[in-house]
Scaffold this active site. Sequence first.
Site, PDB file in Angstrom:
ATOM      1  N   ASP A   2       0.575  -5.738   3.544  1.00 17.53           N
ATOM      2  CA  ASP A   2       1.047  -4.480   4.138  1.00 17.53           C
ATOM      3  C   ASP A   2       1.043  -4.646   5.664  1.00 17.53           C
ATOM      4  OD1 ASP A   2       1.576  -1.575   2.776  1.00 17.53           O
ATOM      5  OD2 ASP A   2       0.817  -1.321   4.803  1.00 17.53           O
ATOM      6  N   LYS A  35       0.825  -1.221   0.000  1.00 18.08           N
ATOM      7  CA  LYS A  35       0.000   0.000   0.000  1.00 18.08           C
ATOM      8  C   LYS A  35       0.855   1.266   0.000  1.00 18.08           C
ATOM      9  CE  LYS A  35      -3.934  -2.029   2.409  1.00 18.08           C
ATOM     10  NZ  LYS A  35      -4.582  -2.181   3.729  1.00 18.08           N
ATOM     11  N   MET A  66       6.152   3.125  -2.848  1.00 20.16           N
ATOM     12  CA  MET A  66       6.906   2.235  -3.733  1.00 20.16           C
ATOM     13  C   MET A  66       6.150   0.933  -3.990  1.00 20.16           C
ATOM     14  SD  MET A  66       9.611   3.517  -4.948  1.00 20.16           S
ATOM     15  CE  MET A  66      10.565   2.111  -5.471  1.00 20.16           C
ATOM     16  N   PHE A  91      17.149   1.451  -7.127  1.00 24.24           N
ATOM     17  CA  PHE A  91      16.894   0.647  -8.329  1.00 24.24           C
ATOM     18  C   PHE A  91      16.911   1.484  -9.607  1.00 24.24           C
ATOM     19  CE2 PHE A  91      15.072  -2.176  -5.107  1.00 24.24           C
ATOM     20  CZ  PHE A  91      15.515  -3.423  -5.546  1.00 24.24           C
ATOM     21  N   THR A 106      13.873  -1.519   0.749  1.00 21.86           N
ATOM     22  CA  THR A 106      13.843  -0.688   1.956  1.00 21.86           C
ATOM     23  C   THR A 106      15.267  -0.334   2.374  1.00 21.86           C
ATOM     24  OG1 THR A 106      11.928  -2.011   2.594  1.00 21.86           O
ATOM     25  CG2 THR A 106      12.829  -0.536   4.272  1.00 21.86           C
ATOM     26  N   THR A 107      15.409   0.862   2.937  1.00 23.33           N
ATOM     27  CA  THR A 107      16.729   1.338   3.366  1.00 23.33           C
ATOM     28  C   THR A 107      16.988   0.977   4.831  1.00 23.33           C
ATOM     29  OG1 THR A 107      15.619   3.434   3.745  1.00 23.33           O
ATOM     30  CG2 THR A 107      16.882   3.220   1.715  1.00 23.33           C
ATOM     31  N   LYS A 136       9.964  11.378   3.503  1.00 25.85           N
ATOM     32  CA  LYS A 136      10.950  10.317   3.738  1.00 25.85           C
ATOM     33  C   LYS A 136      11.301  10.271   5.226  1.00 25.85           C
ATOM     34  CE  LYS A 136      15.455   8.746   2.008  1.00 25.85           C
ATOM     35  NZ  LYS A 136      15.026   7.341   2.023  1.00 25.85           N
ATOM     36  N   HIS A 152      15.572  14.874  -1.120  1.00 23.24           N
ATOM     37  CA  HIS A 152      14.391  14.021  -1.226  1.00 23.24           C
ATOM     38  C   HIS A 152      13.117  14.749  -0.823  1.00 23.24           C
ATOM     39  CE1 HIS A 152      17.349  10.767  -1.493  1.00 23.24           C
ATOM     40  NE2 HIS A 152      16.383  10.018  -1.973  1.00 23.24           N
ATOM     41  N   HIS A 153      11.992  14.096  -1.120  1.00 24.88           N
ATOM     42  CA  HIS A 153      10.668  14.553  -0.669  1.00 24.88           C
ATOM     43  C   HIS A 153      10.619  14.550   0.866  1.00 24.88           C
ATOM     44  CE1 HIS A 153       9.490  10.405   0.447  1.00 24.88           C
ATOM     45  NE2 HIS A 153      10.282  10.062  -0.563  1.00 24.88           N
TER      46      HIS A 153
HETATM   47  N1  LIG Z   1      15.714   0.995  -3.345  1.00 27.65           N
HETATM   48  C1  LIG Z   1      15.089   1.974  -3.996  1.00 27.65           C
HETATM   49  O1  LIG Z   1      15.277   2.184  -5.207  1.00 27.65           O
HETATM   50  C2  LIG Z   1      14.108   2.818  -3.239  1.00 27.65           C
HETATM   51  C3  LIG Z   1      13.321   3.774  -3.895  1.00 27.65           C
HETATM   52  C4  LIG Z   1      12.388   4.488  -3.160  1.00 27.65           C
HETATM   53  C5  LIG Z   1      12.244   4.240  -1.815  1.00 27.65           C
HETATM   54  N2  LIG Z   1      13.048   3.322  -1.213  1.00 27.65           N
HETATM   55  C6  LIG Z   1      12.900   2.968   0.191  1.00 27.65           C
HETATM   56  O2  LIG Z   1      11.774   2.109   0.294  1.00 27.65           O
HETATM   57  C7  LIG Z   1      11.177   2.244   1.578  1.00 27.65           C
HETATM   58  C8  LIG Z   1       9.713   2.536   1.409  1.00 27.65           C
HETATM   59  O3  LIG Z   1       9.540   3.803   0.834  1.00 27.65           O
HETATM   60  P1  LIG Z   1       8.075   4.352   0.503  1.00 27.65           P
HETATM   61  O4  LIG Z   1       8.243   5.740  -0.007  1.00 27.65           O
HETATM   62  O5  LIG Z   1       7.342   3.353  -0.319  1.00 27.65           O
HETATM   63  O6  LIG Z   1       7.421   4.396   1.973  1.00 27.65           O
HETATM   64  P2  LIG Z   1       5.879   4.392   2.366  1.00 27.65           P
HETATM   65  O7  LIG Z   1       5.816   4.897   3.756  1.00 27.65           O
HETATM   66  O8  LIG Z   1       5.058   5.055   1.317  1.00 27.65           O
HETATM   67  O9  LIG Z   1       5.477   2.839   2.347  1.00 27.65           O
HETATM   68  C9  LIG Z   1       5.845   1.923   3.319  1.00 27.65           C
HETATM   69  C10 LIG Z   1       4.742   0.877   3.391  1.00 27.65           C
HETATM   70  O10 LIG Z   1       5.176  -0.152   4.267  1.00 27.65           O
HETATM   71  C11 LIG Z   1       4.083  -0.505   5.098  1.00 27.65           C
HETATM   72  N3  LIG Z   1       4.593  -1.146   6.298  1.00 27.65           N
HETATM   73  C12 LIG Z   1       5.096  -0.565   7.422  1.00 27.65           C
HETATM   74  N4  LIG Z   1       5.455  -1.496   8.311  1.00 27.65           N
HETATM   75  C13 LIG Z   1       5.206  -2.702   7.721  1.00 27.65           C
HETATM   76  C14 LIG Z   1       5.388  -4.044   8.131  1.00 27.65           C
HETATM   77  N5  LIG Z   1       5.883  -4.350   9.335  1.00 27.65           N
HETATM   78  N6  LIG Z   1       5.026  -5.042   7.272  1.00 27.65           N
HETATM   79  C15 LIG Z   1       4.492  -4.742   6.066  1.00 27.65           C
HETATM   80  N7  LIG Z   1       4.297  -3.492   5.627  1.00 27.65           N
HETATM   81  C16 LIG Z   1       4.651  -2.485   6.438  1.00 27.65           C
HETATM   82  C17 LIG Z   1       3.351   0.809   5.354  1.00 27.65           C
HETATM   83  O11 LIG Z   1       2.021   0.608   5.802  1.00 27.65           O
HETATM   84  C18 LIG Z   1       3.422   1.440   3.976  1.00 27.65           C
HETATM   85  O12 LIG Z   1       2.330   1.050   3.171  1.00 27.65           O
HETATM   86  C19 LIG Z   1      11.989   3.333   2.294  1.00 27.65           C
HETATM   87  O13 LIG Z   1      12.995   2.730   3.083  1.00 27.65           O
HETATM   88  C20 LIG Z   1      12.618   4.090   1.133  1.00 27.65           C
HETATM   89  O14 LIG Z   1      13.802   4.750   1.494  1.00 27.65           O
HETATM   90  C21 LIG Z   1      13.977   2.631  -1.883  1.00 27.65           C
HETATM   91  O1  LIG Z   2      12.005   8.063  -1.561  1.00 30.92           O
HETATM   92  C1  LIG Z   2      12.809   7.432  -0.866  1.00 30.92           C
HETATM   93  O2  LIG Z   2      12.616   7.212   0.347  1.00 30.92           O
HETATM   94  C2  LIG Z   2      14.024   6.888  -1.476  1.00 30.92           C
HETATM   95  N1  LIG Z   2      14.795   6.095  -0.768  1.00 30.92           N
HETATM   96  C3  LIG Z   2      15.980   5.476  -1.199  1.00 30.92           C
HETATM   97  C4  LIG Z   2      17.176   5.963  -0.413  1.00 30.92           C
HETATM   98  O3  LIG Z   2      17.033   6.266   0.782  1.00 30.92           O
HETATM   99  O4  LIG Z   2      18.261   6.011  -0.971  1.00 30.92           O
HETATM  100  C5  LIG Z   2      16.185   5.572  -2.690  1.00 30.92           C
HETATM  101  C6  LIG Z   2      15.753   6.862  -3.266  1.00 30.92           C
HETATM  102  C7  LIG Z   2      14.318   7.186  -2.898  1.00 30.92           C
END
Ligand SMILES: NC(=O)c1ccc[n+]([C@@H]2O[C@H](COP(=O)([O-])OP(=O)(O)OC[C@H]3O[C@@H](n4cnc5c(N)ncnc54)[C@H](O)[C@@H]3O)[C@@H](O)[C@H]2O)c1
Ligand SMILES: O=C(O)C1=N[C@H](C(=O)O)CCC1
Length: 246
Positions: free
Chosen positions: A34, A10, A13, A104, A77-78, A135, A131-132
């Site tokens: 979720d 949900k 990402m 990614f 996830t980070t 975050k 970033h936004h």
């Molecule tokens: N690797 C990449 O390319 C990349 C890109 C963007 C974001 N990210 C990372 O991805 C992560 C998520 O970012 P986002 O913007 O989607 O966040 P977000 O807050 O929009 O989404 C997180 C989701 O995880 C759910 N969640 C929370 N705890 C949970 C649990 N225990 N089990 C299952 N679901 C759970 C939340 O309800 C929410 O729907 C962050 O760490 C972000 O930095 C990585």
């Molecule tokens: O939007 C985010 O949150 C992002 N998280 C990743 C990071 O922490 O590097 C990747 C970029 C977007």
Amino acid sequence: MIKVSVVGAKGRMGSHVVEAVNAAPDMELALALDAGDDLTAITPANTDVVVEFTVPSASLNNVLTLIGQSVDVVVGTTGWTPDKLAQVRGVMSAQQSVFIAPNFAISAVLADYFARVAAPYFESAEVIEMHHPDKVDAPSGTAIHTAQGIAASRKAAGLGAMPDATQTDGGSRGQVVDGVHVHAVRLRGLNAHEEVLFGNAGEQLVLRADSFDRTSFMPGVLLAVRKVETGEYPGLTVGLDNFLDL
Ligand SMILES: NC(=O)c1ccc[n+]([C@@H]2O[C@H](COP(=O)([O-])OP(=O)(O)OC[C@H]3O[C@@H](n4cnc5c(N)ncnc54)[C@H](O)[C@@H]3O)[C@@H](O)[C@H]2O)c1
Ligand SMILES: O=C(O)C1=N[C@H](C(=O)O)CCC1
């Protein structure tokens, strides 16, 4: 067809991943879970690969649970520290695959790679990530990874500490990651951006990667799912550069 389950479905990402999997001709969506859902519903009978995009505070436990379910995992996830990575390695079976990528997007992966190539040639290097404001973690996982890569390249080249006469900073010099200063900006309107600055006397190199929206991450996520599903990458792999012919 590769059966893909999404955890964090949900989220910003996760919801994009659900759409991307549904649109991929060689994949079908299995479970979309979720917060509050039972991850043990995911089994090898319904899932080949799980994609996990949740929050840094939950991701390790999710991944450990999924390893216990004997499925392969792609993690976006980070928040991954050496200690957390060691915990993952410690519970994996020899044939299982866990893949973690701080980013990614091809632009960010290449900027990170080019930064490691450039690092030995410059006296100074600093990372600025932008970033936004929704975050939850700072600095970004990507910026930490880039700084670690720069530090490793400098060390391998025999470079010492960077020049810096700062005596007082009140926090304005950013977080120091392996000797590299990392600065985090949070601004409405931004998505995910990184600049790596390199300096020598009289010259500067700037590497910049911009993800203007989250579709930029999807080709990399699907690539990782396809690579992991082949079974050719057992163990823990970190970084999309492992799947690119760089
Ligand atoms: N690797 C990449 O390319 C990349 C890109 C963007 C974001 N990210 C990372 O991805 C992560 C998520 O970012 P986002 O913007 O989607 O966040 P977000 O807050 O929009 O989404 C997180 C989701 O995880 C759910 N969640 C929370 N705890 C949970 C649990 N225990 N089990 C299952 N679901 C759970 C939340 O309800 C929410 O729907 C962050 O760490 C972000 O930095 C990585
Ligand atoms: O939007 C985010 O949150 C992002 N998280 C990743 C990071 O922490 O590097 C990747 C970029 C977007």
